[in-house]
Design an enzyme around this catalytic site. Structure first.
Site, PDB file in Angstrom:
ATOM      1  N   HIS A  22       0.838  -1.212   0.000  1.00 60.14           N
ATOM      2  CA  HIS A  22       0.000   0.000   0.000  1.00 60.14           C
ATOM      3  C   HIS A  22       0.867   1.254   0.000  1.00 60.14           C
ATOM      4  O   HIS A  22       0.671   2.167  -0.820  1.00 60.14           O
ATOM      5  CB  HIS A  22      -0.916  -0.020   1.230  1.00 60.14           C
ATOM      6  CG  HIS A  22      -1.804   1.176   1.351  1.00 60.14           C
ATOM      7  ND1 HIS A  22      -3.142   1.139   1.046  1.00 60.14           N
ATOM      8  CD2 HIS A  22      -1.548   2.461   1.749  1.00 60.14           C
ATOM      9  CE1 HIS A  22      -3.670   2.336   1.241  1.00 60.14           C
ATOM     10  NE2 HIS A  22      -2.724   3.152   1.681  1.00 60.14           N
ATOM     11  N   GLU A  23       1.842   1.295   0.898  1.00 60.61           N
ATOM     12  CA  GLU A  23       2.681   2.494   1.015  1.00 60.61           C
ATOM     13  C   GLU A  23       3.612   2.651  -0.181  1.00 60.61           C
ATOM     14  O   GLU A  23       3.787   3.753  -0.695  1.00 60.61           O
ATOM     15  CB  GLU A  23       3.485   2.443   2.310  1.00 60.61           C
ATOM     16  CG  GLU A  23       2.650   2.579   3.575  1.00 60.61           C
ATOM     17  CD  GLU A  23       1.867   3.885   3.629  1.00 60.61           C
ATOM     18  OE1 GLU A  23       2.326   4.893   3.041  1.00 60.61           O
ATOM     19  OE2 GLU A  23       0.791   3.902   4.245  1.00 60.61           O
ATOM     20  N   HIS A  26       2.054   4.267  -3.273  1.00 63.41           N
ATOM     21  CA  HIS A  26       1.963   5.733  -3.237  1.00 63.41           C
ATOM     22  C   HIS A  26       3.257   6.354  -3.757  1.00 63.41           C
ATOM     23  O   HIS A  26       3.243   7.247  -4.610  1.00 63.41           O
ATOM     24  CB  HIS A  26       1.721   6.224  -1.807  1.00 63.41           C
ATOM     25  CG  HIS A  26       0.348   5.947  -1.277  1.00 63.41           C
ATOM     26  ND1 HIS A  26      -0.792   6.213  -1.985  1.00 63.41           N
ATOM     27  CD2 HIS A  26      -0.055   5.447  -0.074  1.00 63.41           C
ATOM     28  CE1 HIS A  26      -1.849   5.887  -1.256  1.00 63.41           C
ATOM     29  NE2 HIS A  26      -1.421   5.408  -0.101  1.00 63.41           N
TER      30      HIS A  26
END
Length: 226
Positions: A22-23, A26
Site C-alpha cells: 500500500h505504502e 503511493h
C-alpha cells in the site's frame, strides 16, 4: 502462548505485505508523476522494515486494521499537483484491491486442488497454512482498501476528494487534514461507521472475490481476531 504464535505465523506475512505494498504504491506513482522524495529516501522498497510502524502493526492483531509509516510525498513536486494527487492517493487502495483479488484467486485454486486430492499428503499439509494466509490476505487487503477510501484527509479517500473538488472547495476541504485523525477516531469508535458502512461493503467484497470460499475467509478471520 502457542495459540498466539500460531495466529502470528498466519497473520504476519499477509498483514506486512498488505501494508507495505500500500505504502510503496503511493511512492511509486508519485515518482512516475515527478516527485522522487520516496525514492531519494529509500522508501521504494518492499522491505517491510523500511516501512514498519510497530504500534500500527500491533493494531492489526488487536483490532484488525493497522498502518505503516507513510511514504513521504511532496505534492508540489508533481507535474500536475491537483490531478496527480488523485492517482497517488488512489494507488494504495487499488493495490490492496488487487492483492485481495489475487489472494482470492489463489485460495480458490488451492481449495479446488485439495478437494480433488484423494488422500492427505505432505503437499496438503504444506498447503493448509498457505490457504489460511491467503484467506486472511483477502480480508485484510479489502479492509485496508475500504477503510482508506473514507473521504477524510489524510486518508486516501480524502485526498482523492480534494483532487476531484473544484479549487475553492478543495482548498476548504483540505484544511481539515490537521484534524483528520481525530475525526477518523471519532467515526470509528463513537459512531456505527463500521457496522453500517464498512462491514457490509467488506462482506460484499469477500463474497464477490472468494465465492464459495468466503465462509473460509470469515471463519479464519474470526478465529485469528478472537
Amino acid at each position: 502462548m502457542e495459540q498466539f504464535f500460531l495466529k502470528l505465523s498466519i497473520m504476519l506475512v499477509p498483514a506486512l505485505m498488505a501494508i507495505t505494498c500500500h505504502e510503496v504504491s503511493h511512492g511509486y506513482i508519485a515518482d512516475k508523476f515527478g516527485d522522487n522524495t520516496a525514492r531519494s529516501m529509500g522508501r521504494l522498497t518492499l522491505n517491510p522494515l523500511k516501512h514498519l510502524d510497530i504500534f500500527g502493526t500491533l493494531m492489526v492483531f488487536i483490532v484488525g486494521i493497522g498502518w505503516a509509516k507513510p511514504v513521504p510525498v511532496n505534492f508540489n513536486n508533481l507535474r500536475h499537483p491537483k490531478r496527480d494527487m488523485i492517482w497517488v492517493a488512489a494507488a494504495g487502495p487499488i493495490t490492496n484491491f488487487t492483492l485481495a483479488a489475487l489472494s482470492a484467486f489463489a485460495m480458490r485454486g488451492v481449495a479446488a486442488f485439495m478437494e480433488r486430492a484423494s488422500e492427505p499428503s505432505w503437499l496438503q499439509m504444506f498447503l493448509d497454512p498457505i490457504t489460511l494466509m491467503l484467506a486472511f490476505s483477502v480480508y485484510i487487503n479489502l479492509l485496508l482498501a475500504i477503510f482508506n477510501l473514507i473521504p477524510v484527509p489524510p486518508l486516501d479517500g480524502g485526498r482523492v476528494a480534494v483532487g476531484l473538488l473544484p479549487y475553492r472547495q478543495a482548498e476548504s476541504y483540505a484544511r481539515i487534514e490537521p484534524y483528520g485523525m481525530i475525526i477518523i477516531i471519532v467515526l470509528v469508535f463513537f459512531t456505527n461507521l463500521f457496522s453500517y458502512v464498512i462491514t457490509p461493503v467488506l462482506n460484499l467484497g469477500v463474497h464477490l472475490l472468494a465465492g464459495p470460499q468466503s465462509t473460509l475467509v470469515f471463519s479464519v478471520t474470526q478465529l485469528l481476531m478472537r
